[in-house]
Design a protein around this motif. Structure first.
Motif, PDB file in Angstrom:
ATOM      1  N   ARG A   1       0.826  -1.219   0.000  1.00  0.00           N
ATOM      2  CA  ARG A   1       0.000   0.000   0.000  1.00  0.00           C
ATOM      3  C   ARG A   1       0.851   1.255   0.000  1.00  0.00           C
ATOM      4  N   TYR A   2       2.052   1.195   0.578  1.00  0.00           N
ATOM      5  CA  TYR A   2       2.938   2.365   0.579  1.00  0.00           C
ATOM      6  C   TYR A   2       3.701   2.476  -0.736  1.00  0.00           C
ATOM      7  N   LEU A   3       4.203   1.353  -1.224  1.00  0.00           N
ATOM      8  CA  LEU A   3       4.964   1.377  -2.482  1.00  0.00           C
ATOM      9  C   LEU A   3       4.077   1.715  -3.671  1.00  0.00           C
ATOM     10  N   ASP A   4       2.878   1.175  -3.690  1.00  0.00           N
ATOM     11  CA  ASP A   4       2.011   1.333  -4.847  1.00  0.00           C
ATOM     12  C   ASP A   4       1.156   2.592  -4.811  1.00  0.00           C
ATOM     13  N   ASP A   5       1.100   3.287  -3.671  1.00  0.00           N
ATOM     14  CA  ASP A   5       0.342   4.539  -3.547  1.00  0.00           C
ATOM     15  C   ASP A   5       1.127   5.521  -2.697  1.00  0.00           C
ATOM     16  N   PHE A   6       2.346   5.819  -3.140  1.00  0.00           N
ATOM     17  CA  PHE A   6       3.230   6.697  -2.372  1.00  0.00           C
ATOM     18  C   PHE A   6       2.567   8.036  -2.056  1.00  0.00           C
ATOM     19  N   GLY A   7       1.929   8.633  -3.028  1.00  0.00           N
ATOM     20  CA  GLY A   7       1.317   9.942  -2.832  1.00  0.00           C
ATOM     21  C   GLY A   7       0.154   9.944  -1.861  1.00  0.00           C
ATOM     22  N   GLY A   8      -0.612   8.876  -1.840  1.00  0.00           N
ATOM     23  CA  GLY A   8      -1.825   8.850  -1.029  1.00  0.00           C
ATOM     24  C   GLY A   8      -1.720   8.089   0.265  1.00  0.00           C
ATOM     25  N   THR A   9      -0.748   7.207   0.392  1.00  0.00           N
ATOM     26  CA  THR A   9      -0.649   6.372   1.594  1.00  0.00           C
ATOM     27  C   THR A   9       0.781   6.372   2.115  1.00  0.00           C
ATOM     28  N   PRO A  10       1.145   7.393   2.896  1.00  0.00           N
ATOM     29  CA  PRO A  10       2.495   7.401   3.471  1.00  0.00           C
ATOM     30  C   PRO A  10       2.611   6.401   4.619  1.00  0.00           C
ATOM     31  N   ALA A  11       3.791   5.889   4.815  1.00  0.00           N
ATOM     32  CA  ALA A  11       4.037   4.983   5.945  1.00  0.00           C
ATOM     33  C   ALA A  11       3.732   5.741   7.241  1.00  0.00           C
ATOM     34  N   PRO A  12       2.999   5.120   8.178  1.00  0.00           N
ATOM     35  CA  PRO A  12       2.551   5.829   9.375  1.00  0.00           C
ATOM     36  C   PRO A  12       3.618   6.029  10.451  1.00  0.00           C
ATOM     37  N   ASP A  13       4.705   5.275  10.375  1.00  0.00           N
ATOM     38  CA  ASP A  13       5.760   5.396  11.382  1.00  0.00           C
ATOM     39  C   ASP A  13       7.088   4.956  10.770  1.00  0.00           C
ATOM     40  N   ALA A  14       8.157   5.194  11.515  1.00  0.00           N
ATOM     41  CA  ALA A  14       9.500   4.905  10.996  1.00  0.00           C
ATOM     42  C   ALA A  14       9.698   3.414  10.715  1.00  0.00           C
ATOM     43  N   GLU A  15       9.183   2.550  11.582  1.00  0.00           N
ATOM     44  CA  GLU A  15       9.353   1.111  11.334  1.00  0.00           C
ATOM     45  C   GLU A  15       8.656   0.686  10.054  1.00  0.00           C
ATOM     46  N   SER A  16       7.459   1.180   9.824  1.00  0.00           N
ATOM     47  CA  SER A  16       6.743   0.830   8.590  1.00  0.00           C
ATOM     48  C   SER A  16       7.488   1.345   7.372  1.00  0.00           C
ATOM     49  N   LEU A  17       8.081   2.545   7.475  1.00  0.00           N
ATOM     50  CA  LEU A  17       8.861   3.055   6.355  1.00  0.00           C
ATOM     51  C   LEU A  17      10.092   2.188   6.119  1.00  0.00           C
ATOM     52  N   MET A  18      10.785   1.804   7.193  1.00  0.00           N
ATOM     53  CA  MET A  18      11.972   0.972   7.044  1.00  0.00           C
ATOM     54  C   MET A  18      11.599  -0.367   6.404  1.00  0.00           C
ATOM     55  N   ARG A  19      10.507  -0.972   6.861  1.00  0.00           N
ATOM     56  CA  ARG A  19      10.072  -2.236   6.278  1.00  0.00           C
ATOM     57  C   ARG A  19       9.725  -2.066   4.802  1.00  0.00           C
ATOM     58  N   SER A  20       9.048  -0.975   4.477  1.00  0.00           N
ATOM     59  CA  SER A  20       8.669  -0.752   3.076  1.00  0.00           C
ATOM     60  C   SER A  20       9.900  -0.480   2.218  1.00  0.00           C
ATOM     61  N   ARG A  21      10.921   0.151   2.778  1.00  0.00           N
ATOM     62  CA  ARG A  21      12.160   0.369   2.027  1.00  0.00           C
ATOM     63  C   ARG A  21      12.879  -0.966   1.782  1.00  0.00           C
ATOM     64  N   TYR A  22      12.866  -1.861   2.761  1.00  0.00           N
ATOM     65  CA  TYR A  22      13.427  -3.201   2.546  1.00  0.00           C
ATOM     66  C   TYR A  22      12.685  -3.878   1.383  1.00  0.00           C
ATOM     67  N   THR A  23      11.358  -3.813   1.424  1.00  0.00           N
ATOM     68  CA  THR A  23      10.552  -4.414   0.363  1.00  0.00           C
ATOM     69  C   THR A  23      10.876  -3.783  -0.988  1.00  0.00           C
ATOM     70  N   ALA A  24      11.127  -2.474  -0.993  1.00  0.00           N
ATOM     71  CA  ALA A  24      11.500  -1.792  -2.232  1.00  0.00           C
ATOM     72  C   ALA A  24      12.852  -2.294  -2.747  1.00  0.00           C
ATOM     73  N   PHE A  25      13.780  -2.600  -1.859  1.00  0.00           N
ATOM     74  CA  PHE A  25      15.047  -3.201  -2.297  1.00  0.00           C
ATOM     75  C   PHE A  25      14.795  -4.578  -2.904  1.00  0.00           C
ATOM     76  N   VAL A  26      13.956  -5.383  -2.259  1.00  0.00           N
ATOM     77  CA  VAL A  26      13.637  -6.716  -2.780  1.00  0.00           C
ATOM     78  C   VAL A  26      13.036  -6.611  -4.178  1.00  0.00           C
ATOM     79  N   ARG A  27      12.156  -5.646  -4.381  1.00  0.00           N
ATOM     80  CA  ARG A  27      11.447  -5.482  -5.656  1.00  0.00           C
ATOM     81  C   ARG A  27      12.140  -4.524  -6.621  1.00  0.00           C
ATOM     82  N   GLU A  28      13.314  -4.035  -6.215  1.00  0.00           N
ATOM     83  CA  GLU A  28      14.105  -3.106  -7.018  1.00  0.00           C
ATOM     84  C   GLU A  28      13.289  -1.897  -7.462  1.00  0.00           C
ATOM     85  N   ARG A  29      12.671  -1.249  -6.489  1.00  0.00           N
ATOM     86  CA  ARG A  29      11.852  -0.060  -6.719  1.00  0.00           C
ATOM     87  C   ARG A  29      12.642   1.190  -6.336  1.00  0.00           C
TER      88      ARG A  29
END
Length: 131
Positions: free
Chosen positions: A24-52
């Motif tokens: 939800r964060y990667l696919d809707d960056f403009g509308g759904t920001p990560a709610p906290d630092a841990e969620s952002l860190m997790r989503s950044r890990y996922t972005a590395f996995v998916r090469e985003r």
């Protein structure tokens, strides 16, 4: 269901689906920001996995953001373990984690980091790795 690469579990200790977790964060960056630092860190890990690279650059604080981001060919991310999430006031936090991966030659590596995050205008950004 495709499990989220970040490894977050639901209340029953089952893996969360990508769409209900970091997707939800990667696919809707403009509308759904990560709610906290841990969620952002997790989503950044996922972005590395998916090469985003688009998401990684967008969530990197402007003071430290590289001009571009290249991925190492053949890297396979194996898992993420969040060790601690420490808020430091309303708009700063640190997240300690270990991410495991294999390089193109098959060698295993561990990336251990204490990442610092800052919130500006309601959105969290990766600042840097704490010394």
């Amino acid at each position: 269901m495709t499990a989220c690469p970040c490894g977050r579990l639901d209340a029953r200790r089952r893996p969360l689906a990508y769409a209900a977790c970091c997707g939800r964060y990667l696919d809707d960056f403009g509308g759904t920001p990560a709610p906290d630092a841990e969620s952002l860190m997790r989503s950044r890990y996922t972005a590395f996995v998916r090469e985003r690279a688009d998401y990684l650059l967008a969530t990197w604080h402007a003071r430290h953001r590289p001009a571009r981001l290249d991925f190492e060919p053949g890297v396979r991310w194996l898992g993420l373990q969040v060790q601690a999430h420490r808020p430091a006031g309303a708009d700063r936090a640190e997240v300690a984690f270990v991410a495991r991966y294999r390089d193109a030659g098959g060698r295993a590596h561990r990336l251990q980091e204490r990442s610092r995050f800052v919130r500006e205008a309601g959105r969290w950004y990766y600042l840097d790795a704490a010394a």
